[in-house]
Design an enzyme around this catalytic site. Structure first.
Site, mmCIF file in Angstrom:
data_model
loop_
_atom_site.group_PDB
_atom_site.id
_atom_site.type_symbol
_atom_site.label_atom_id
_atom_site.label_comp_id
_atom_site.label_asym_id
_atom_site.label_seq_id
_atom_site.Cartn_x
_atom_site.Cartn_y
_atom_site.Cartn_z
ATOM 1 C CB CYS A 54 210.754 25.781 30.208
ATOM 2 S SG CYS A 54 210.589 25.315 28.443
ATOM 3 C CB SER A 55 213.519 24.791 34.628
ATOM 4 O OG SER A 55 212.231 23.792 34.659
#
Length: 168
Positions: A55-56
């Site tokens: 996600c990052s």
């Protein structure tokens, strides 16, 4: 489970505000989903948790990278929803340098995730109930497209997929 043609659930998310003003106090502020999405086109993506590697590294940066193209395709706002508290989402926004491009919305009690039926039970891994990874295009609170990610995959919930759907 939510599907194309459904209205977004009538829930409240939380958003961390760095600056007071316009009726917003510094810190967590409620976001009424129905009111916030009314009359707008929203590119919404949901993730299991803030600061997770995929996600990052891929999700949030991809939406920031495609911000101008999504706006040009008629998207008014980009929302990232995750089962975290507003303080964590605010810290993640600073870390990812969303700079007003992506609204980082907290679903602290998983009410939004439960209402959509897009939950991921990670209780056995010590993380509790989370959100599945997905994206959707929403117009005036109604789901126009919905892309649900298969477990362990990163194929349909990315910004490029949603951008193509917004242009269609």
């Amino acid at each position: 489970m939510i599907k194309v043609g459904d209205q977004l659930p009538a829930t409240t998310l939380m958003e961390f505000s760095e600056v007071e003003g316009g009726g917003c106090s510094l810190g967590p502020n409620p976001v009424d989903v129905a009111k916030a999405s009314a009359g707008k086109t929203i590119a919404l993506f949901a993730l299991p948790g803030a600061f997770t590697p995929t996600c990052s590294a891929k999700h949030v940066p991809g939406y920031i990278q495609h911000f101008d193209a999504l706006k040009a395709a008629g998207v008014d706002e980009i929302w990232c929803v995750s089962v975290n508290d507003a303080f964590v989402m605010g810290a993640w926004a600073r870390d990812q340098k969303t700079n007003g491009k992506v609204r980082m919305l907290a679903d602290g009690d998983a009410a939004f995730a439960k209402a959509t039926g897009l939950t991921l039970d990670l209780t056995g891994k010590g993380m509790g109930l989370r959100s599945n990874r997905y994206s959707m295009l929403v117009k005036d609170g109604k789901v126009v497209t919905l892309n649900i990610e298969a477990p362990g995959k990163f194929e349909v919930s990315d910004a490029a997929t949603l951008l193509a759907q917004a242009k269609a």
